[in-house]
Design a protein around this motif. Structure first.
Motif, PDB file in Angstrom:
ATOM      1  N   LEU A  42      66.100  76.290  63.532  1.00  0.00           N
ATOM      2  CA  LEU A  42      66.035  78.425  63.666  1.00  0.00           C
ATOM      3  C   LEU A  42      64.791  77.530  64.742  1.00  0.00           C
ATOM      4  O   LEU A  42      64.052  78.390  65.653  1.00  0.00           O
ATOM      5  CB  LEU A  42      65.707  78.090  62.268  1.00  0.00           C
ATOM      6  CG  LEU A  42      66.951  78.570  61.537  1.00  0.00           C
ATOM      7  CD1 LEU A  42      66.512  78.547  59.767  1.00  0.00           C
ATOM      8  CD2 LEU A  42      67.184  79.813  61.065  1.00  0.00           C
ATOM      9  N   LYS A  43      64.036  76.918  65.174  1.00  0.00           N
ATOM     10  CA  LYS A  43      63.314  76.524  65.745  1.00  0.00           C
ATOM     11  C   LYS A  43      63.371  76.573  67.331  1.00  0.00           C
ATOM     12  O   LYS A  43      62.915  76.997  67.892  1.00  0.00           O
ATOM     13  CB  LYS A  43      62.165  74.801  65.578  1.00  0.00           C
ATOM     14  CG  LYS A  43      61.109  74.531  66.591  1.00  0.00           C
ATOM     15  CD  LYS A  43      60.647  73.442  66.415  1.00  0.00           C
ATOM     16  CE  LYS A  43      59.995  72.909  67.665  1.00  0.00           C
ATOM     17  NZ  LYS A  43      59.574  71.535  67.503  1.00  0.00           N
ATOM     18  N   ASN A  44      65.421  75.947  67.509  1.00  0.00           N
ATOM     19  CA  ASN A  44      65.242  76.110  69.048  1.00  0.00           C
ATOM     20  C   ASN A  44      66.295  77.185  69.059  1.00  0.00           C
ATOM     21  O   ASN A  44      65.986  78.003  70.145  1.00  0.00           O
ATOM     22  CB  ASN A  44      66.980  75.446  68.476  1.00  0.00           C
ATOM     23  CG  ASN A  44      66.382  73.854  69.057  1.00  0.00           C
ATOM     24  OD1 ASN A  44      65.401  73.332  69.239  1.00  0.00           O
ATOM     25  ND2 ASN A  44      67.257  72.780  68.716  1.00  0.00           N
ATOM     26  N   LYS A  45      65.739  78.240  68.044  1.00  0.00           N
ATOM     27  CA  LYS A  45      66.981  79.412  68.054  1.00  0.00           C
ATOM     28  C   LYS A  45      65.966  80.338  68.205  1.00  0.00           C
ATOM     29  O   LYS A  45      65.676  81.557  69.862  1.00  0.00           O
ATOM     30  CB  LYS A  45      67.668  80.044  66.795  1.00  0.00           C
ATOM     31  CG  LYS A  45      68.212  81.159  66.930  1.00  0.00           C
ATOM     32  CD  LYS A  45      68.346  81.669  65.543  1.00  0.00           C
ATOM     33  CE  LYS A  45      69.143  83.578  65.706  1.00  0.00           C
ATOM     34  NZ  LYS A  45      69.491  83.774  64.218  1.00  0.00           N
ATOM     35  N   THR A  46      64.399  80.204  67.529  1.00  0.00           N
ATOM     36  CA  THR A  46      63.841  81.196  68.184  1.00  0.00           C
ATOM     37  C   THR A  46      62.602  80.415  69.871  1.00  0.00           C
ATOM     38  O   THR A  46      62.301  81.581  70.538  1.00  0.00           O
ATOM     39  CB  THR A  46      62.355  80.542  67.295  1.00  0.00           C
ATOM     40  OG1 THR A  46      62.465  80.953  65.876  1.00  0.00           O
ATOM     41  CG2 THR A  46      61.143  81.353  67.850  1.00  0.00           C
ATOM     42  N   CYS A  58      61.681  91.975  76.395  1.00  0.00           N
ATOM     43  CA  CYS A  58      62.187  93.434  75.186  1.00  0.00           C
ATOM     44  C   CYS A  58      62.438  92.566  73.566  1.00  0.00           C
ATOM     45  O   CYS A  58      61.606  91.462  73.866  1.00  0.00           O
ATOM     46  CB  CYS A  58      63.776  93.586  75.332  1.00  0.00           C
ATOM     47  SG  CYS A  58      64.907  92.123  75.195  1.00  0.00           S
ATOM     48  N   LYS A  59      62.419  92.582  73.141  1.00  0.00           N
ATOM     49  CA  LYS A  59      62.515  91.982  71.237  1.00  0.00           C
ATOM     50  C   LYS A  59      63.882  91.742  70.456  1.00  0.00           C
ATOM     51  O   LYS A  59      64.347  92.707  70.322  1.00  0.00           O
ATOM     52  CB  LYS A  59      61.597  93.330  70.785  1.00  0.00           C
ATOM     53  CG  LYS A  59      61.460  92.479  68.842  1.00  0.00           C
ATOM     54  CD  LYS A  59      60.547  91.185  69.780  1.00  0.00           C
ATOM     55  CE  LYS A  59      59.679  90.487  68.002  1.00  0.00           C
ATOM     56  NZ  LYS A  59      59.134  89.810  68.539  1.00  0.00           N
ATOM     57  N   LEU A  60      63.787  90.240  70.386  1.00  0.00           N
ATOM     58  CA  LEU A  60      65.474  90.174  70.497  1.00  0.00           C
ATOM     59  C   LEU A  60      65.405  90.529  68.587  1.00  0.00           C
ATOM     60  O   LEU A  60      66.520  90.671  68.079  1.00  0.00           O
ATOM     61  CB  LEU A  60      65.345  89.112  70.001  1.00  0.00           C
ATOM     62  CG  LEU A  60      66.080  88.969  71.583  1.00  0.00           C
ATOM     63  CD1 LEU A  60      66.330  87.164  72.013  1.00  0.00           C
ATOM     64  CD2 LEU A  60      66.872  89.217  72.583  1.00  0.00           C
ATOM     65  N   GLU A  61      64.325  90.175  68.091  1.00  0.00           N
ATOM     66  CA  GLU A  61      64.244  89.830  66.029  1.00  0.00           C
ATOM     67  C   GLU A  61      64.788  89.011  65.908  1.00  0.00           C
ATOM     68  O   GLU A  61      64.964  87.490  66.846  1.00  0.00           O
ATOM     69  CB  GLU A  61      63.937  91.339  65.643  1.00  0.00           C
ATOM     70  CG  GLU A  61      63.563  92.278  66.157  1.00  0.00           C
ATOM     71  CD  GLU A  61      63.708  93.925  65.379  1.00  0.00           C
ATOM     72  OE1 GLU A  61      65.356  94.025  64.697  1.00  0.00           O
ATOM     73  OE2 GLU A  61      62.594  94.608  65.293  1.00  0.00           O
ATOM     74  N   SER A  62      65.922  89.043  64.724  1.00  0.00           N
ATOM     75  CA  SER A  62      66.178  87.412  64.451  1.00  0.00           C
ATOM     76  C   SER A  62      67.578  87.966  64.841  1.00  0.00           C
ATOM     77  O   SER A  62      68.144  86.538  64.103  1.00  0.00           O
ATOM     78  CB  SER A  62      65.861  87.502  62.339  1.00  0.00           C
ATOM     79  OG  SER A  62      66.339  88.964  62.525  1.00  0.00           O
ATOM     80  N   VAL A 227      55.389  78.560  54.905  1.00  0.00           N
ATOM     81  CA  VAL A 227      54.455  78.753  55.935  1.00  0.00           C
ATOM     82  C   VAL A 227      55.004  77.666  56.740  1.00  0.00           C
ATOM     83  O   VAL A 227      55.770  77.697  58.301  1.00  0.00           O
ATOM     84  CB  VAL A 227      52.872  78.157  56.480  1.00  0.00           C
ATOM     85  CG1 VAL A 227      52.567  78.525  57.543  1.00  0.00           C
ATOM     86  CG2 VAL A 227      52.940  79.905  55.575  1.00  0.00           C
ATOM     87  N   ASN A 228      55.430  76.671  56.711  1.00  0.00           N
ATOM     88  CA  ASN A 228      56.111  75.043  57.685  1.00  0.00           C
ATOM     89  C   ASN A 228      57.684  76.216  58.012  1.00  0.00           C
ATOM     90  O   ASN A 228      58.026  75.025  58.692  1.00  0.00           O
ATOM     91  CB  ASN A 228      55.982  74.690  56.952  1.00  0.00           C
ATOM     92  CG  ASN A 228      56.452  74.336  54.556  1.00  0.00           C
ATOM     93  OD1 ASN A 228      56.076  75.161  54.330  1.00  0.00           O
ATOM     94  ND2 ASN A 228      57.290  73.684  55.173  1.00  0.00           N
ATOM     95  N   PHE A 229      58.583  76.581  56.963  1.00  0.00           N
ATOM     96  CA  PHE A 229      59.271  77.247  57.572  1.00  0.00           C
ATOM     97  C   PHE A 229      59.365  78.369  58.497  1.00  0.00           C
ATOM     98  O   PHE A 229      60.197  78.633  59.390  1.00  0.00           O
ATOM     99  CB  PHE A 229      60.378  77.207  56.483  1.00  0.00           C
ATOM    100  CG  PHE A 229      61.188  75.756  55.819  1.00  0.00           C
ATOM    101  CD1 PHE A 229      61.873  75.285  56.237  1.00  0.00           C
ATOM    102  CD2 PHE A 229      60.239  75.980  54.686  1.00  0.00           C
ATOM    103  CE1 PHE A 229      62.656  73.978  55.463  1.00  0.00           C
ATOM    104  CE2 PHE A 229      60.605  74.829  54.015  1.00  0.00           C
ATOM    105  CZ  PHE A 229      62.050  73.828  54.446  1.00  0.00           C
ATOM    106  N   VAL A 230      58.515  78.733  58.818  1.00  0.00           N
ATOM    107  CA  VAL A 230      58.256  79.570  60.010  1.00  0.00           C
ATOM    108  C   VAL A 230      58.438  79.218  61.098  1.00  0.00           C
ATOM    109  O   VAL A 230      57.776  78.448  61.664  1.00  0.00           O
ATOM    110  CB  VAL A 230      57.155  80.640  59.746  1.00  0.00           C
ATOM    111  CG1 VAL A 230      57.249  81.349  60.685  1.00  0.00           C
ATOM    112  CG2 VAL A 230      56.920  81.605  58.702  1.00  0.00           C
ATOM    113  N   PRO A 231      58.853  79.205  62.651  1.00  0.00           N
ATOM    114  CA  PRO A 231      59.709  77.975  63.595  1.00  0.00           C
ATOM    115  C   PRO A 231      58.591  78.379  64.791  1.00  0.00           C
ATOM    116  O   PRO A 231      58.802  78.054  65.969  1.00  0.00           O
ATOM    117  CB  PRO A 231      61.393  78.596  63.962  1.00  0.00           C
ATOM    118  CG  PRO A 231      61.304  80.172  63.655  1.00  0.00           C
ATOM    119  CD  PRO A 231      60.113  80.427  61.906  1.00  0.00           C
TER     120      PRO A 231
END
Length: 332
Positions: A42-46, A58-62, A227-231
Motif C-alpha cells: 500500500l505504501k508503494n501504491k501510494t 489529477c487526483k487518483l484517490e484510492s 495512523v501508522n497504516f496511513v501510507p
C-alpha cells in the motif's frame, strides 16, 4: 485499519452488511508476515499514484485502475496485463522487493505496470479481506490485543463519569471490545474502512461529514493502531488535524486515546516521543497518561487549546542508523 478497496478518500460511506462475516484464522507468524507485506504494497501504491497524479495533474484517490482506464485505454491494458500475470505467476511465500526504486523518474507506462503488479499481488495474497482478518486476529483478546483495556483503566483512575458521554472509535475491529462494554459511554460510534461486523459502520474517517454542532461531536475519540497504516506522512498529519474537528469544544476537555506500534517512536529516523509531544502540543493536546508495552505505545491526551489552520509540522531527521524505519507525521 486504514485500508480500503475501491472506495473514495484517504482512509467511505456504506454501512456494513447485515450479517457478520466469517473471519479466517491465520497462524500468528503468517498473520504478522501478511500485515507487513500489505503495508509495503500500500505504501508503494501510494508513491506510484502520487507520481501519476503529478504527471497527469489529477487526483487518483484510492482506485488508480479506474482513472488509468478513463485516461488511457492503452496504459490500462499494460496495467491489466501486469495484474493478471502477477496473479498467475506469483509464489506468495517468495520474497519480493520491498520498495519501488527511484519512483520520481518513472514514466506512465512503467507506473501503470508496477501498479498492476501491486494489485495482482494484493489479489493473489487474498485481498484486503484477508489482511483485515489478520489485523483483527492480531488485536484479538486472546492475544491481549484489545488496546481499549488501557483506555478504560486510565479513565477509571481519573474518575471519569461524564453524563451521556459519547465516543468515536476510528478503526474499530471488534464491536464487543472494552470501550463499548465498559459502561462509561452512553454511545460508542464505531467505524472502520472494511467492516467485519454489522455493528461497525463501514466508513472512511476522512470522508465522514464534519460536525455541524456540538451534538455531533465527541467527548472521546479512540485512534488505536490506525495512523501508522496511513501510507503517507502528510495524510497522517491531515488525519490528526481533522480529529480536532470532531471533538467537543476544548472548554469541555475532551479526550483522545492514541496508540502506535512502539517502533514508530523508538526506532524512527524522523519521529520519537519528543517529536510526538511537539506535534500534539501544536494541535492543542496535553498528554495526561503514557504507557509503553513490549510492542505498543499508548497515550491519553486532553484537548485544551484551539489549533491554528496554518499549522506547519515538517519532516525532520532526528536519528541516524541504517536499521531505523521512516515513520513520521507531517503537517504541510
Amino acid at each position: 485499519m486504514l485500508l480500503r478497496n475501491k472506495k473514495k478518500g484517504l482512509l467511505a460511506g456504506k454501512r456494513a452488511l447485515s450479517s457478520q462475516k466469517k473471519q479466517k484464522v491465520l497462524k500468528p507468524l503468517r498473520a504478522r508476515q501478511l500485515i507487513r507485506r500489505f503495508h509495503v504494497l500500500l505504501k508503494n501504491k501510494t508513491q506510484l499514484a502520487k507520481r501519476l497524479e503529478k504527471i497527469w495533474n489529477c487526483k487518483l484517490e484510492s482506485d488508480p485502475a479506474k482513472l488509468i482506464k478513463e485516461h488511457s485505454p492503452g496504459l490500462f491494458k499494460i496495467f491489466e496485463q501486469a495484474r493478471l500475470h502477477t496473479i498467475e505467476t506469483l509464489l506468495v511465500n517468495k520474497s519480493t522487493p520491498s520498495a519501488i526504486i527511484n519512483t520520481d523518474s518513472l514514466q506512465p507506462d512503467r507506473i501503470c505496470e508496477e501498479l498492476g503488479k501491486i494489485e495482482g499481488e494484493i489479489e493473489k495474497r487474498g485481498g484486503l479481506e484477508l489482511y483485515q482478518a489478520a489485523s483483527v486476529q492480531g488485536q484479538s483478546s486472546q492475544r491481549g490485543g484489545d488496546s481499549s483495556k488501557k483506555l478504560v483503566e486510565w479513565l477509571k483512575e481519573l474518575g471519569y463519569n461524564k453524563k451521556d458521554a459519547v465516543a468515536l472509535e476510528i478503526g474499530c475491529l471488534n464491536s464487543r471490545n472494552l470501550i463499548s462494554t465498559c459502561g462509561l459511554f452512553s454511545k460508542v460510534v464505531k467505524i472502520d474502512l472494511h467492516s467485519q461486523e454489522p455493528d461497525i459502520l463501514e466508513q472512511d474517517f476522512m470522508e465522514r461529514p464534519l460536525p455541524k454542532s456540538a451534538d455531533e461531536q465527541f467527548d472521546l475519540i479512540s485512534c488505536s493502531l490506525v495512523v501508522n497504516f496511513v501510507p503517507d506522512p502528510c495524510l497522517r498529519g491531515q488525519m490528526m488535524h481533522r480529529i480536532t474537528q470532531f471533538l467537543k469544544p476544548y472548554s469541555q476537555k475532551p479526550y483522545l486515546f492514541f496508540v502506535l506500534p512502539l517502533p514508530c517512536v523508538i526506532n524512527s529516523r524522523y519521529f520519537d516521543n519528543d517529536r510526538l509531544s511537539e506535534l500534539m502540543r501544536a494541535l492543542g493536546f496535553e498528554c495526561i497518561r503514557h504507557h509503553e508495552s513490549h510492542k505498543l505505545a499508548y497515550y491519553l491526551y486532553q484537548w485544551e487549546r484551539r489549533v491554528s489552520d496554518e499549522l506547519k509540522f515538517p519532516k525532520k531527521e532526528l536519528h541516524k542508523g541504517a536499521k531505523r524505519n521512516n515513520f513520521c507525521i507531517v503537517i504541510s
